[in-house]
Scaffold this motif. Structure first.
Motif, PDB file in Angstrom:
ATOM      1  N   PRO A   1      54.085  38.223 -43.175  1.00  0.00           N
ATOM      2  CA  PRO A   1      54.590  37.019 -43.849  1.00  0.00           C
ATOM      3  C   PRO A   1      54.738  37.213 -45.355  1.00  0.00           C
ATOM      4  O   PRO A   1      53.961  37.942 -45.985  1.00  0.00           O
ATOM      5  N   ALA A   2      55.731  36.548 -45.937  1.00  0.00           N
ATOM      6  CA  ALA A   2      55.741  36.379 -47.391  1.00  0.00           C
ATOM      7  C   ALA A   2      54.538  35.522 -47.771  1.00  0.00           C
ATOM      8  O   ALA A   2      53.948  34.830 -46.931  1.00  0.00           O
ATOM      9  N   SER A   3      54.173  35.534 -49.040  1.00  0.00           N
ATOM     10  CA  SER A   3      52.946  34.849 -49.466  1.00  0.00           C
ATOM     11  C   SER A   3      53.067  33.335 -49.441  1.00  0.00           C
ATOM     12  O   SER A   3      52.052  32.633 -49.453  1.00  0.00           O
ATOM     13  N   GLU A   4      54.296  32.800 -49.410  1.00  0.00           N
ATOM     14  CA  GLU A   4      54.498  31.355 -49.361  1.00  0.00           C
ATOM     15  C   GLU A   4      55.663  31.036 -48.442  1.00  0.00           C
ATOM     16  O   GLU A   4      56.447  31.921 -48.074  1.00  0.00           O
ATOM     17  N   ILE A   5      55.791  29.751 -48.134  1.00  0.00           N
ATOM     18  CA  ILE A   5      56.941  29.240 -47.396  1.00  0.00           C
ATOM     19  C   ILE A   5      57.811  28.468 -48.371  1.00  0.00           C
ATOM     20  O   ILE A   5      57.299  27.717 -49.215  1.00  0.00           O
ATOM     21  N   VAL A   6      59.107  28.637 -48.283  1.00  0.00           N
ATOM     22  CA  VAL A   6      60.055  27.918 -49.141  1.00  0.00           C
ATOM     23  C   VAL A   6      60.529  26.665 -48.416  1.00  0.00           C
ATOM     24  O   VAL A   6      60.885  26.716 -47.235  1.00  0.00           O
ATOM     25  N   THR A   7      60.514  25.538 -49.123  1.00  0.00           N
ATOM     26  CA  THR A   7      61.089  24.303 -48.588  1.00  0.00           C
ATOM     27  C   THR A   7      62.325  23.977 -49.408  1.00  0.00           C
ATOM     28  O   THR A   7      62.241  23.748 -50.617  1.00  0.00           O
ATOM     29  N   HIS A   8      63.474  23.971 -48.730  1.00  0.00           N
ATOM     30  CA  HIS A   8      64.748  23.779 -49.422  1.00  0.00           C
ATOM     31  C   HIS A   8      65.776  23.257 -48.438  1.00  0.00           C
ATOM     32  O   HIS A   8      65.818  23.692 -47.280  1.00  0.00           O
ATOM     33  N   ALA A   9      66.611  22.318 -48.892  1.00  0.00           N
ATOM     34  CA  ALA A   9      67.714  21.781 -48.090  1.00  0.00           C
ATOM     35  C   ALA A   9      67.212  21.239 -46.746  1.00  0.00           C
ATOM     36  O   ALA A   9      67.813  21.472 -45.702  1.00  0.00           O
ATOM     37  N   ASP A  10      66.082  20.512 -46.798  1.00  0.00           N
ATOM     38  CA  ASP A  10      65.511  19.870 -45.611  1.00  0.00           C
ATOM     39  C   ASP A  10      65.121  20.857 -44.518  1.00  0.00           C
ATOM     40  O   ASP A  10      65.128  20.534 -43.330  1.00  0.00           O
ATOM     41  N   LYS A  11      64.767  22.068 -44.925  1.00  0.00           N
ATOM     42  CA  LYS A  11      64.268  23.062 -43.981  1.00  0.00           C
ATOM     43  C   LYS A  11      63.141  23.851 -44.641  1.00  0.00           C
ATOM     44  O   LYS A  11      63.030  23.910 -45.866  1.00  0.00           O
ATOM     45  N   HIS A  12      62.325  24.449 -43.802  1.00  0.00           N
ATOM     46  CA  HIS A  12      61.341  25.418 -44.270  1.00  0.00           C
ATOM     47  C   HIS A  12      61.891  26.816 -43.985  1.00  0.00           C
ATOM     48  O   HIS A  12      62.382  27.084 -42.883  1.00  0.00           O
ATOM     49  N   TRP A  13      61.799  27.677 -44.979  1.00  0.00           N
ATOM     50  CA  TRP A  13      62.294  29.053 -44.874  1.00  0.00           C
ATOM     51  C   TRP A  13      61.083  29.981 -44.830  1.00  0.00           C
ATOM     52  O   TRP A  13      60.306  30.057 -45.795  1.00  0.00           O
ATOM     53  N   LEU A  14      60.929  30.682 -43.719  1.00  0.00           N
ATOM     54  CA  LEU A  14      59.791  31.567 -43.516  1.00  0.00           C
ATOM     55  C   LEU A  14      60.277  33.015 -43.574  1.00  0.00           C
ATOM     56  O   LEU A  14      60.861  33.540 -42.617  1.00  0.00           O
ATOM     57  N   TYR A  15      60.053  33.651 -44.714  1.00  0.00           N
ATOM     58  CA  TYR A  15      60.451  35.042 -44.888  1.00  0.00           C
ATOM     59  C   TYR A  15      59.353  35.969 -44.363  1.00  0.00           C
ATOM     60  O   TYR A  15      58.157  35.636 -44.400  1.00  0.00           O
ATOM     61  N   TYR A  16      59.768  37.112 -43.880  1.00  0.00           N
ATOM     62  CA  TYR A  16      58.807  38.063 -43.329  1.00  0.00           C
ATOM     63  C   TYR A  16      59.405  39.468 -43.394  1.00  0.00           C
ATOM     64  O   TYR A  16      60.614  39.659 -43.444  1.00  0.00           O
ATOM     65  N   SER A  17      58.512  40.435 -43.383  1.00  0.00           N
ATOM     66  CA  SER A  17      58.911  41.834 -43.291  1.00  0.00           C
ATOM     67  C   SER A  17      58.615  42.311 -41.878  1.00  0.00           C
ATOM     68  O   SER A  17      57.542  42.026 -41.330  1.00  0.00           O
ATOM     69  N   GLY A  18      59.575  43.003 -41.263  1.00  0.00           N
ATOM     70  CA  GLY A  18      59.408  43.458 -39.890  1.00  0.00           C
ATOM     71  C   GLY A  18      59.457  44.974 -39.785  1.00  0.00           C
ATOM     72  O   GLY A  18      59.912  45.668 -40.697  1.00  0.00           O
ATOM     73  N   GLY A  19      58.995  45.475 -38.643  1.00  0.00           N
ATOM     74  CA  GLY A  19      59.042  46.907 -38.386  1.00  0.00           C
ATOM     75  C   GLY A  19      59.114  47.176 -36.893  1.00  0.00           C
ATOM     76  O   GLY A  19      58.665  46.359 -36.080  1.00  0.00           O
TER      77      GLY A  19
END
Length: 450
Positions: free
Chosen positions: A309-327
């Motif tokens: 996971p990224a260290s935080e969740i972004v809340t923007h445009a009435d959505k939550h954006w959950l960034y992550y690094s995958g492998g």
């Protein structure tokens, strides 16, 4: 069954504070009773057809600020990128001033409590001694270290460490790794610790330990099943969300050698959430239920074995954006496919209370109504709201029979109404309860507003 007592002490103690803060239904803080309703984890949607949106890796951070997404990613040295839409990023610069040498880990934060523009950005990074260190910046690119560049904790820090401000506690919180076994090697048992400090600039080393812990609900040998690889805290409407990187079946390679098609289930990293009201006592329901917040990809996917996971969740445009690094391979294995992806979630959609074919009801604990209207975040076939007094008796004008019944709704901000023009403003200052009636519906949150 709810038992009412006539003593003034009991009447006062059963009240919960609601005020104007949005009430998320992740736990029973505001819930007195539920019938025919279950609590369910929200479902995310991976954007960009599930493919990476950025050629980079975490540990790192994505924040929304000044009308753009700001991304800090793992590189040598760390890099910074920007995007207007959250999907297409442009690399801007490499960072300067951070002494990140050992395990090359850092997270980044925009401090809402900070009054000095030179310290607006803060970073927590792994010092060359594998201890957490802190830095500050005016622009997120050019950094200066706190504590003369020396660490502010003891070992360990080779993971996603984090500094953040907790407005309710009036203190900074620091989350880092800690050791319960040997410092590395076969005896390594990973855990997490949290600390507080009221003024980082006055003394960046003045951290008071709140708690350090490891998974042990299933006994002292649980570390062989799961370990806390990293934990970061994100606060949303008074609820602490732990973004937990869980190491499942550590070092277990029983599924065979490297296989870049097969989706593995051991020696992997999963992205879970946990919730808390104090940033310390975490509800680990979803971890033990085996329900990640952002699931790994299927066979052959770039994110089939590792999710960071990224260290935080972004809340923007009435959505939550959950960034992550995958492998696409397990912990400690070469991963030819890797990147940073993003999934979105309905606003407030982390956890809902859901009724299916049979009607369900949700009754809140009593609270003082301090507004003149109610908004609810709801989806489903049939929904209505009634207002009760402290004894759970319908208030005339606001009963179920007098409530507007809503059908086929998908509303983030529905304002319930009642017949005969009954107005909630007439109840301002009174102690009330709410009773929600649902059928094939999900309730995500409610909020009292002026």
């Amino acid at each position: 069954m709810t038992i009412f007592c006539v003593s003034c002490t009991t009447w006062a103690s059963d009240l919960v504070h609601v005020g104007h803060r949005k009430q998320l239904l992740v736990d029973d803080y505001v819930i007195a009773e539920m019938t025919g309703v279950v609590r369910e984890l929200g479902k995310v949607t991976k954007l960009n057809d599930g493919k990476p949106v950025f050629d980079g890796l975490f540990f790192g951070s994505v924040l929304y600020d000044e009308g753009k997404f700001k991304l800090w990613y793992r590189a040598y040295p760390y890099g910074y990128a920007e995007s207007s839409d959250g999907l297409h990023f442009r690399k801007i610069a490499h960072l300067t001033g951070l002494d990140i040498v050992s395990d090359n880990t850092a997270t980044f934060y925009i401090d809402p409590h900070e009054s000095d523009p030179a310290h607006r950005y803060k970073a927590c990074y792994s010092h060359r001694t594998i201890r957490a260190a802190l830095a500050y910046s005016a622009d997120g690119i050019h950094w200066k270290a706190y504590n003369n560049g020396n660490p502010v904790t003891h070992r360990a820090s080779d993971t996603s460490n984090q500094i953040m401000w907790d407005e309710d506690a009036k203190a900074y919180r620091l989350f880092t790794r800690t050791d319960f076994g040997t410092p590395g090697g076969a005896g390594e048992i990973r855990g997490t610790r949290s600390m507080t400090n009221p003024d980082v600039k006055a003394d960046p080393t003045a951290w008071t330990l709140v708690r350090e812990w490891k998974f042990d609900r299933e006994g002292p040998e649980e570390w062989k099943r799961r370990q806390v690889y990293a934990l970061n805290d994100w606060i949303y409407h008074g609820v602490h969300f732990a973004l937990i990187l869980v190491y499942e079946w550590p070092e277990d390679m029983s599924e065979g050698p490297a296989d870049y098609h097969k989706r593995h289930n051991r020696n992997i990293l999963e992205y879970y959430i946990a919730t808390s009201r104090d940033g310390d006592s975490w509800d680990l329901t979803w971890v033990y239920a085996g329900k990640p917040m952002v699931p790994r990809g299927p066979d052959g996917a770039w994110d089939k074995d590792i999710m960071v996971p990224a260290s935080e969740i972004v809340t923007h445009a009435d959505k939550h954006w959950l960034y992550y690094s995958g492998g696409n391979e397990r912990h400690g294995m070469p991963r030819p496919l890797a990147g940073i992806g993003v999934a979105t979630l309905r606003l407030d959609g982390f956890v809902c209370l859901e009724a299916t074919d049979e009607p369900g009801t949700i009754v809140t604990k009593p609270f003082t109504f301090e507004g003149d209207k109610l908004r609810i975040n709801v989806w489903g076939d049939e929904i209505l709201v009634e207002v009760l007094n402290r004894k759970s008796e319908p208030i005339p004008g606001f009963s179920a029979k007098e409530a507007t019944e809503y059908k086929n709704m998908d509303e983030l901000r529905l304002t319930p109404t009642w017949k005969n023009d009954s107005r909630l403003s007439t109840l301002k200052g009174r102690v009330i309860r709410l009773r929600f009636h649902l059928k094939n519906a999900r309730l995500y949150s409610f909020q009292v507003l002026e």
